[in-house]
Motif scaffolding. Sequence first.
Motif, mmCIF file in Angstrom:
data_model
loop_
_atom_site.group_PDB
_atom_site.id
_atom_site.type_symbol
_atom_site.label_atom_id
_atom_site.label_comp_id
_atom_site.label_asym_id
_atom_site.label_seq_id
_atom_site.Cartn_x
_atom_site.Cartn_y
_atom_site.Cartn_z
ATOM 1 N N VAL B 13 0.842 -1.206 0.000
ATOM 2 C CA VAL B 13 0.000 0.000 0.000
ATOM 3 C C VAL B 13 0.877 1.256 0.000
ATOM 4 N N VAL B 31 -10.617 21.223 -13.183
ATOM 5 C CA VAL B 31 -10.330 19.978 -12.462
ATOM 6 C C VAL B 31 -10.444 20.220 -10.957
ATOM 7 N N SER B 34 -14.038 20.571 -9.993
ATOM 8 C CA SER B 34 -14.739 19.267 -10.013
ATOM 9 C C SER B 34 -14.393 18.444 -8.771
ATOM 10 N N LEU B 35 -13.115 18.445 -8.405
ATOM 11 C CA LEU B 35 -12.701 17.667 -7.229
ATOM 12 C C LEU B 35 -13.304 18.253 -5.949
ATOM 13 N N PHE B 37 -16.163 19.865 -5.826
ATOM 14 C CA PHE B 37 -17.574 19.470 -5.862
ATOM 15 C C PHE B 37 -17.739 18.044 -5.333
ATOM 16 N N LEU B 38 -16.845 17.151 -5.780
ATOM 17 C CA LEU B 38 -16.951 15.748 -5.345
ATOM 18 C C LEU B 38 -16.759 15.614 -3.841
ATOM 19 N N ARG B 39 -15.802 16.376 -3.296
ATOM 20 C CA ARG B 39 -15.582 16.318 -1.834
ATOM 21 C C ARG B 39 -16.838 16.774 -1.087
ATOM 22 N N TYR B 41 -19.907 16.885 -2.189
ATOM 23 C CA TYR B 41 -20.971 15.919 -2.466
ATOM 24 C C TYR B 41 -20.871 14.721 -1.519
ATOM 25 N N LEU B 42 -19.654 14.235 -1.353
ATOM 26 C CA LEU B 42 -19.453 13.083 -0.469
ATOM 27 C C LEU B 42 -19.735 13.433 0.983
ATOM 28 N N LEU B 45 -23.468 13.415 1.374
ATOM 29 C CA LEU B 45 -24.039 12.065 1.406
ATOM 30 C C LEU B 45 -23.722 11.343 2.711
ATOM 31 N N LEU B 48 -25.936 12.659 5.352
ATOM 32 C CA LEU B 48 -27.297 12.101 5.263
ATOM 33 C C LEU B 48 -27.351 10.666 5.794
ATOM 34 N N LEU B 49 -26.321 9.892 5.454
ATOM 35 C CA LEU B 49 -26.263 8.501 5.940
ATOM 36 C C LEU B 49 -26.164 8.464 7.469
ATOM 37 N N TYR B 51 -27.146 10.833 9.538
ATOM 38 C CA TYR B 51 -28.419 11.313 10.076
ATOM 39 C C TYR B 51 -29.437 10.180 10.120
ATOM 40 N N LYS B 52 -29.503 9.422 8.988
ATOM 41 C CA LYS B 52 -30.448 8.303 8.907
ATOM 42 C C LYS B 52 -30.121 7.247 9.972
#
Lengths: 423, 57
Positions: B13, B31, B34-35, B37-39, B41-42, B45, B48-49, B51-52
């Motif tokens: 590794v 670039v 976009s990266l 945005f992805l951070r 976004y994650l 999510l 939310l997980l 919280y649920k």
Amino acid sequence: MFRFSNIYYEFRRVWKAIKLFFIISGPGIVVMVADNDAGGITTYAATGAKYGYHLIWFLLILVPVAYYVQEMTVRLGAVTKRGHGEAIFAGFGAFWGWFSLIDLMIVNWLTLVTEFIGMTSSLRIFGIPPWLTVMGVCILMGIMVLNGRYWTWEKIAMVFCAVNLIYIPGAFMVQPSVHDIIHTGFVPHMPPGGFNNELFFFLMANIGTTIAPWMLFFQQSAVVDKGTKEKDIPWGKLDTLVGAILTVVVAVFIVIVTGTILPGVNIDDAAQASIMLMKTQKYAGTFMAIGLFDAGLLGAICISLASSWAFGEVFGWAHSLNNKVREAPWFYANYFLTLITAGLVVLIPKAPLVLITLFVQVVAVTLLPAALVFLVLLLNNKKTMGEYTNTLWQNVITTIIVVVIVILSTLYGISTLFPNMFK
Amino acid sequence: MIRDFFSHNFAKVREINQKYAKPNVEMSGWVKGSLLFLRLYLILLVGLLLYKFITLL
């Protein structure tokens, strides 16, 4: 005489092109048909039962959506000779690489469990116990990969793809009204009831099943393992287009079957739809069950390989289906470990299978946007892609598609977490 | 044997981390955006997980 020789020459030319297509085709058709996996079949069956033929036109839109996304993996694989996992590591560094690899492993394993759920539930209809189904599938998939040739594996997979077309004669058996299909299905319109939360949920589900994260990883790795060269890219694109058309054709015929026989019925899974169909149309229901098993099997074939290829690429293990077991022990160990553990989960009494099925959607949306965004960015890297870099139009089209898929699949995933949100 | 297995894989590794330490995609504004945005976004999510998960307990 001259005319005959001309016709003969044309025939030879076309026949040669067809033969060449069958040699080069494979990854595109396999991945696209496997996209109609157990979960996909349930979605289409439920869509047909709920909305009849009213959403067939929407399914047709999914042909270019699936094609434009998957076509990029052909170019990326053929030019860089890297699978998607390795390409992400090289392009964006170790953090995003590990995130994608580990997330892929989790999503694929969970999806594999859902494929086993589909396969066992379909064969249970014919009285075959789940343990026998799981054992049979593991042995069959073992035989497929242990022959040590990519080509043989691919052609066997293509036979299973052909079985997926069983829904077409199934649809003819239920004798639908062609007039209704053409006038209701092929003209874009809003289904009765208008745009409401339930319709939105079905549209999201259909988009969500069109592109799954494993598809990107699978096709790119398959293109590399097959040894596709840059000059073969046009054939690879054609292979992908034929696959995209086939997958939507199958989806449309499933919608026709359930839309004709089970209109207005709420369907939770495709096995349940098969049993309901058998009550009135024995053979159509039987075909639906066989198709469900085949769909789960195709999904399992592709998903387990997608994980093994990705790990092999990153860890530097031998990772080709052209390798024998002793040449690539870790590749095959990963393949069988993923397969057998997923199969065993289905056999555990009172295993939370419904929860797993729902959880797949949520975990998938953590990976799909990243995999799609990376794909578009990698296709814009002139340094590695050269003349195969995305053109302006390709960027416009793929960006629109990616944004729509990300929004709808995310909402679909969230609706799984909070079921009352769109109902 | 188990220790050998883990030490071998940890070394692998580390080797992978070193090999891919420097991204070969040029980090232009698009670039980087976009990266980012992805951070975000994650993070959303995962939030939310969590919280649920908490509300389920």
